[in-house]
Design a protein around this motif. Structure first.
Motif, PDB file in Angstrom:
ATOM      1  N   TYR A 110      40.748  28.121  33.145  1.00 17.03           N
ATOM      2  CA  TYR A 110      39.699  28.931  33.762  1.00 17.03           C
ATOM      3  C   TYR A 110      40.267  30.044  34.644  1.00 17.03           C
ATOM      4  N   ARG A 111      41.410  29.771  35.247  1.00 17.33           N
ATOM      5  CA  ARG A 111      42.054  30.848  36.008  1.00 17.33           C
ATOM      6  C   ARG A 111      42.417  31.999  35.075  1.00 17.33           C
ATOM      7  N   GLN A 112      42.888  31.634  33.886  1.00 11.24           N
ATOM      8  CA  GLN A 112      43.256  32.649  32.904  1.00 11.24           C
ATOM      9  C   GLN A 112      42.020  33.445  32.450  1.00 11.24           C
TER      10      GLN A 112
ATOM     11  N   LEU B 268      36.027  42.149  36.641  1.00 17.55           N
ATOM     12  CA  LEU B 268      36.059  42.212  38.106  1.00 17.55           C
ATOM     13  C   LEU B 268      37.294  41.564  38.712  1.00 17.55           C
ATOM     14  N   PHE B 269      37.859  40.580  38.011  1.00 13.86           N
ATOM     15  CA  PHE B 269      38.945  39.814  38.611  1.00 13.86           C
ATOM     16  C   PHE B 269      40.330  40.154  38.051  1.00 13.86           C
ATOM     17  N   LYS B 270      40.353  41.005  37.029  1.00 13.65           N
ATOM     18  CA  LYS B 270      41.659  41.395  36.483  1.00 13.65           C
ATOM     19  C   LYS B 270      42.429  42.175  37.549  1.00 13.65           C
ATOM     20  N   THR B 271      43.716  42.244  37.409  1.00 17.26           N
ATOM     21  CA  THR B 271      44.628  42.943  38.340  1.00 17.26           C
ATOM     22  C   THR B 271      44.821  42.189  39.654  1.00 17.26           C
ATOM     23  N   LEU B 272      44.058  41.116  39.892  1.00 17.24           N
ATOM     24  CA  LEU B 272      44.280  40.360  41.131  1.00 17.24           C
ATOM     25  C   LEU B 272      45.518  39.474  40.954  1.00 17.24           C
ATOM     26  N   SER B 273      46.224  39.255  42.049  1.00 15.53           N
ATOM     27  CA  SER B 273      47.430  38.424  41.967  1.00 15.53           C
ATOM     28  C   SER B 273      47.042  36.961  41.751  1.00 15.53           C
TER      29      SER B 273
ATOM     30  N   ASN C 192      37.534  45.386  45.018  1.00 19.94           N
ATOM     31  CA  ASN C 192      36.634  46.510  45.284  1.00 19.94           C
ATOM     32  C   ASN C 192      36.822  47.611  44.239  1.00 19.94           C
ATOM     33  N   GLN C 193      38.084  47.843  43.899  1.00 23.62           N
ATOM     34  CA  GLN C 193      38.395  48.898  42.937  1.00 23.62           C
ATOM     35  C   GLN C 193      37.892  48.547  41.526  1.00 23.62           C
ATOM     36  N   ASN C 194      37.953  47.276  41.186  1.00 20.94           N
ATOM     37  CA  ASN C 194      37.421  46.837  39.892  1.00 20.94           C
ATOM     38  C   ASN C 194      35.909  47.002  39.814  1.00 20.94           C
TER      39      ASN C 194
END
Lengths: 244, 244
Positions: free
Chosen positions: B11-13, B20-25, B130-132
């Motif tokens: 689910y993390r993947q 919205l959550f892509k690019t987050l570490s 925010n950027q996403n």
């Protein structure tokens, strides 16, 4: 815009009242205004949507129509009327892509415009500006969703009533004023009203006539005046809270 | 969600692939996932739109329909179909107000949900999040505007073609594949298709029949398969770039 510009303070004040720029400090506004220039668009003039890829416009006086056209049939649809404090174009600001909509000046329009890239910087640099964006964007989504739903679920007389309600001042529903003017619709031809409703002139003509006979509205100086808000809301099927 | 949850990494993947959550570490995602819980909605179940005032949902598997209903006539209109990676509800996230739309599970839905107030904090706390948001919101505005414009300017057969085009994979127009499946429309009844098109079952029925006869589409395992993308695009009047 230089602070020696004749109406500098006046336009700063207008900017400070707009949804996106409110809550910003005077210093920030002054800093931003350096990047703005003053423009006028002549009443009735149509502009190129590619403009918005380069520059970001804040309306400081007058109304701007956003129109979509079916290239096959030439049929036009007015998506919405932007007013003082609204911006053009928030879509190109967000994703740098062209927004396929024709901006038309409904009045002699006064605008402040700044380079799009600069405004994009402000979103990141000024948290208050970024914070103002959120409810503004939410409103952009809600309005378009209402328009789509109206077209899918309501017949023309209902949609006409809903369009009138959408363009009367927001606080009219709270105050039981005797006369409520649909100010943002002033001086529109029935053809233009039809383009807002997603119908044709003849049909809108006939329904406006019926609404006048029923005592819901009358015309005063080319402006629709609502005489019976409660019954107009019933006609708009807005009694279940579909409209706020 | 605890990291000992059986499918935690899975689910993390999925979250990491959503708009919205892509690019987050990974660290940020792990931190966020502590606030998420796993939910399933049974196929066909309708949910209360007030839910979205409290919790924010990310779809990790299955499709969710967003439906509007005219309370006077009972007529329904499907605003859109959300898919894996989409969120419900972005409007309530932005302005804390109820969004008058009924979420319906089109499949057995798997969702991650977090308290709305927490997600609102993330917008301020995580610049990447925010950027996403910006291009995602832009897409929300564009889709609704397309739907409204389709309803105002196009007849039913054209709208049907446009709906099919809207729900085929984005890269299909680049690749001249032999078979393009409208995957997101699989297993929909003609009644459900009609609600998406803003028409009635009988009319959609007849136009689907015509499109099959013309060799534009065929059905395979309850799924619309596009046989001639170029001619479908002409039918959709999308040759002028109205659709990307």
């Amino acid at each position: 815009m230089n602070h020696t510009f004749p109406l500098y303070l006046h336009y700063r004040q207008r900017l400070a009242k707009s949804d996106l720029f409110k809550t910003l400090s005077i210093d920030t506004l002054d800093d931003m205004l350096k990047n703005f220039r003053f423009e006028t668009w002549k009443k009735g003039s149509q502009h190129d949507s590619k403009l918005a890829l380069q520059r970001f416009y804040v309306i400081v006086e007058g109304r701007m129509e956003l129109i979509r056209i079916n290239p096959e049939t030439g049929k036009a649809f007015t998506l919405m009327i932007l007013k003082e404090g609204d911006v053009y174009d928030v879509l190109s600001l967000l994703d740098s892509r062209e927004h396929d909509v024709i901006p038309v000046a409904l009045d002699d329009l006064k605008l402040l415009s700044a380079p799009m890239s600069r405004v994009r910087d402000w979103v990141h640099k000024h948290p208050e500006f970024n914070q103002n964006m959120m409810p503004y964007l939410s409103q952009c989504i809600r309005v378009r969703e209402e328009i789509a739903t109206d077209l899918a679920l309501h017949d023309t007389p209902t949609r006409l009533a809903r369009v009138i309600l959408r363009y009367i001042p927001v606080d009219s529903s709270q105050h039981q004023a005797d006369e409520i003017k649909a100010e943002l619709l002033h001086d529109l031809s029935n053809e233009q009203l039809a383009q807002l409703v997603g119908s044709v002139r003849q049909v809108v003509n006939s329904h406006l006539g019926k609404m006048k006979k029923e005592g819901l509205i009358h015309m005063d100086h080319h402006q629709i005046v609502v005489d019976d808000l409660q019954r107009l809301r019933i006609k708009a099927e807005a009694i279940h809270g579909l409209l706020q």
